[in-house]
Write an enzyme that holds these catalytic residues in place. Structure first.
Site, PDB file in Angstrom:
ATOM      1  N   PRO A 183       0.869  -1.267  -0.044  1.00 58.85           N
ATOM      2  CA  PRO A 183      -0.052   0.027  -0.049  1.00 58.85           C
ATOM      3  C   PRO A 183       0.878   1.222  -0.065  1.00 58.85           C
ATOM      4  O   PRO A 183       1.893   1.253   0.780  1.00 58.85           O
ATOM      5  CB  PRO A 183      -0.680   0.080   1.438  1.00 58.85           C
ATOM      6  CG  PRO A 183      -0.667  -1.562   1.701  1.00 58.85           C
ATOM      7  CD  PRO A 183       0.562  -1.984   1.268  1.00 58.85           C
ATOM      8  N   GLU A 184       0.609   2.277  -0.730  1.00 58.28           N
ATOM      9  CA  GLU A 184       1.168   3.440  -0.767  1.00 58.28           C
ATOM     10  C   GLU A 184       0.573   4.421  -0.093  1.00 58.28           C
ATOM     11  O   GLU A 184      -0.461   4.184   0.311  1.00 58.28           O
ATOM     12  CB  GLU A 184       1.553   3.690  -2.544  1.00 58.28           C
ATOM     13  CG  GLU A 184       2.194   2.640  -3.150  1.00 58.28           C
ATOM     14  CD  GLU A 184       2.548   2.712  -4.510  1.00 58.28           C
ATOM     15  OE1 GLU A 184       2.755   4.072  -4.769  1.00 58.28           O
ATOM     16  OE2 GLU A 184       3.010   1.741  -5.204  1.00 58.28           O
ATOM     17  N   LYS A 238       3.769   5.975   4.445  1.00 57.19           N
ATOM     18  CA  LYS A 238       3.216   4.686   4.713  1.00 57.19           C
ATOM     19  C   LYS A 238       3.127   4.258   5.990  1.00 57.19           C
ATOM     20  O   LYS A 238       2.667   3.054   6.328  1.00 57.19           O
ATOM     21  CB  LYS A 238       3.970   3.491   3.962  1.00 57.19           C
ATOM     22  CG  LYS A 238       4.231   3.890   2.240  1.00 57.19           C
ATOM     23  CD  LYS A 238       5.169   2.787   1.646  1.00 57.19           C
ATOM     24  CE  LYS A 238       5.582   3.247   0.392  1.00 57.19           C
ATOM     25  NZ  LYS A 238       6.695   2.513  -0.213  1.00 57.19           N
TER      26      LYS A 238
END
Ligand SMILES: [Zn+2]
Length: 258
Positions: free
Chosen positions: A2-3, A53
């Site tokens: 996930p960014e 993040k």
């Protein structure tokens, strides 16, 4: 992985799920007990911050739950009336008492810090400016790049969380594509204006994805497929020390010195 935009969306999902009441906090999995999550039991969540993040859940009493899920972790939200014991058994932390039951599973980082420890934490302090922060300043990132990354490729620089926090593989390719720059261009050969443009383009793409929930995919993982703009075959290659892949259109993003 996930960014930054996915982490902001996650924070937006968790905040209302956890509500305003004191929470029951438990750690079904030994890893959660090791992280000391029991210290959060009975406290209210005050707010959730993100930096790149990283997710920081701030509780009353100056305690912070720091989470980085990378590729292996995940957060889940469940309806209290229907979530089963089996679902929660493997969770590192379970937070109950809000509109939803919230649980976290696995991942490289889950730990409880005091607010003071969080402020002084080397790992958090080493992060570059958060690409999604309201007061984000592209000039700040430019100065960091000029200080120590001149011989590195553009995509490699965009992936370095110490230079700019938030972008991952998607934006390391999509940012340069939006700015029509080759992702393997060495940043030392790019003008300040070029770099400011690509930093701003990367941030804009991420902000759009926060709102829409759809991440751009014009070049990322499209090797061999036609460019959406000109039809040329998208190319891809490894970039940086960790050999992560960058993608580009050879016609829309020519090398400057080619
Ligand atoms: Zn093209």
């Amino acid at each position: 992985m996930p960014e930054g935009d996915s982490i902001v969306r996650l924070a937006r999902r968790l905040r209302p799920a956890l509500g305003e009441e004191p929470l029951r906090v438990s750690a079904p999995h030994p890893r959660g007990r090791l992280a000391g999550v029991g210290a959060l039991d009975g406290r209210r969540l005050e707010r959730i911050d993100t930096h790149g993040k990283h997710l920081l859940l701030r509780f009353e009493g100056e305690l912070v739950l720091h989470s980085h899920i990378a590729m292996t972790g995940r957060w889940g939200t469940f309806r209290p009336e229907s979530v089963g014991e089996r679902t929660l058994r493997a969770a590192w932390i379970v937070l109950e008492g809000g509109p939803k039951v919230v649980a976290e599973y696995r991942g490289p980082t889950l730990r409880v810090l005091t607010a003071l420890q969080a402020r002084g934490d080397l790992r958090l302090r080493s992060l570059g400016p958060d690409a999604l922060a309201p007061d984000f300043d592209p000039g700040h990132v430019l100065r960091r790049i000029r200080r120590g990354a001149q011989d590195r490729a553009l995509a490699d620089v965009l992936l370095d969380q110490r230079l700019i926090a938030g972008p991952g593989l998607i934006y390391a390719s999509e940012g340069p594509a939006a700015a029509r720059l080759h992702p393997l261009e060495l940043v030392g050969t790019l003008s300040d204006q070029c770099l400011l443009d690509v930093i701003a383009a990367t941030r804009d793409l991420m902000l759009e994805a926060v709102e829409s929930g759809r991440q751009p995919k014009t070049v990322q993982s499209r090797k061999g497929k036609p460019c959406l703009r000109c039809g040329s075959a998208i190319e891809g290659a490894a970039v940086g020390d960790h050999a992560r892949r960058a993608y580009w259109c050879p016609a829309c993003q020519p090398r400057l010195r080619a």
